[in-house]
Design an enzyme around this catalytic site. Structure first.
Site, short mmCIF file in Angstrom:
data_model
loop_
_atom_site.label_atom_id
_atom_site.label_comp_id
_atom_site.label_asym_id
_atom_site.label_seq_id
_atom_site.Cartn_x
_atom_site.Cartn_y
_atom_site.Cartn_z
N GLY A 51 -103.38 71.96 -43.17
CA GLY A 51 -103.88 70.62 -43.47
C GLY A 51 -104.59 70.03 -42.26
O GLY A 51 -105.12 70.75 -41.41
N CYS A 52 -104.60 68.72 -42.16
CA CYS A 52 -105.29 68.03 -41.08
C CYS A 52 -104.75 68.44 -39.71
O CYS A 52 -103.55 68.36 -39.46
CB CYS A 52 -105.15 66.52 -41.25
SG CYS A 52 -105.84 65.57 -39.88
N PHE A 53 -105.66 68.86 -38.81
CA PHE A 53 -105.18 69.33 -37.52
C PHE A 53 -104.61 68.21 -36.65
O PHE A 53 -103.85 68.48 -35.71
CB PHE A 53 -106.22 70.15 -36.76
CG PHE A 53 -107.62 69.63 -36.70
CD1 PHE A 53 -107.93 68.28 -36.78
CD2 PHE A 53 -108.68 70.52 -36.56
CE1 PHE A 53 -109.24 67.81 -36.70
CE2 PHE A 53 -110.00 70.08 -36.48
CZ PHE A 53 -110.28 68.72 -36.55
N CYS A 55 -102.35 66.15 -37.58
CA CYS A 55 -100.92 66.20 -37.89
C CYS A 55 -100.26 67.41 -37.25
O CYS A 55 -99.19 67.31 -36.63
CB CYS A 55 -100.70 66.26 -39.40
SG CYS A 55 -101.34 64.87 -40.35
N TYR A 194 -104.60 56.35 -40.59
CA TYR A 194 -104.20 57.69 -41.01
C TYR A 194 -103.00 58.16 -40.19
O TYR A 194 -102.05 58.76 -40.74
CB TYR A 194 -105.36 58.68 -40.85
CG TYR A 194 -105.02 60.07 -41.32
CD1 TYR A 194 -105.28 60.48 -42.62
CD2 TYR A 194 -104.42 61.00 -40.46
CE1 TYR A 194 -104.95 61.75 -43.06
CE2 TYR A 194 -104.09 62.27 -40.89
CZ TYR A 194 -104.37 62.65 -42.19
OH TYR A 194 -104.03 63.91 -42.62
#
Length: 218
Positions: A51-53, A55, A194
């Site tokens: 997923g989002c790097f 995170c 975010y």
């Protein structure tokens, strides 16, 4: 026409994302021999996409034995990918992290446990609301021993949860470092919506699950 254009663009985008993993160029990456990254100053490197790097970088940097986590792109067939190009789904790359760690403190097997323990293991092409092939889950191996560790843990998890685990298993080829503004994003932008609503809750869920792995400073 203005109303139709966004629909057409979205359709094309998702079409590209869904085919990014199955074209001949991508298959060549999947079938390639893995590249071994040698130890440097006693530190090893491992590579994960989850997923989002933003995170994933923060999760791994909270783990004992991890010196640094770097955001970037891996798993694709294009050279010099950027944030903009990877988001098209046409590069084959996923947002990934390079984990620099001390193998005397934390093992590759434990890093794989961190990987599975910090994500929704059943979600295909994304994590949470971050969706598309650039957010898909991939674990990269550099040799047969690492590949076996990954496959055994993936199989055991699937059996334990009675689910299909979405993570793909790729031979590591190359890691492209992301733009400077992506690095240490959670630490540098703690008030970003975010980070507050997605990244921090994901990190806290991980910490609660694996308290024994967390650095004291975290």
């Amino acid at each position: 026409m203005k109303h139709l254009l966004p629909i057409i663009l979205i359709t094309l985008l998702f079409s590209c994302q869904n085919t990014a993993q199955v074209n001949s160029k991508q298959q060549a990456i999947i079938d390639a021999e893995p590249v071994i990254v040698p130890l440097k100053d006693g530190k090893a490197r491992a590579y994960f996409a989850s997923g989002c790097f933003w995170c994933v970088e923060a999760i791994y940097e909270s783990v004992k034995g991890v010196e640094e986590s770097i955001s970037g792109y891996s798993g694709g067939y294009s050279n010099n990918p950027t944030y903009e190009s990877s988001n098209t789904g046409r590069t084959g790359h996923a947002e990934a992290v390079e984990i620099i760690y001390d193998p005397n403190i934390v093992s590759f097997a434990t890093l794989v446990d961190v990987y599975f323990g910090s994500q929704n293991v059943t979600q295909v092409n994304g994590q949470g609301n971050d969706r598309g092939s650039q957010y898909r889950s991939i674990i990269f191996y550099q040799n047969d021993e690492q590949k076996q560790i990954i496959l055994e843990k993936k199989e055991a998890l699937a059996k334990k949860l009675n689910v299909k685990v979405a993570a793909e298993v790729y031979p590591f080829q190359k890691f492209w470092v992301a733009e400077d503004y992506h690095q240490d994003y959670e630490r540098l932008h703690p008030n970003h919506p975010y980070i507050q609503n997605v990244s921090v809750p994901r990190l806290n869920r991980f910490k609660k699950k694996f308290p024994e792995l967390i650095k004291r400073s975290h």
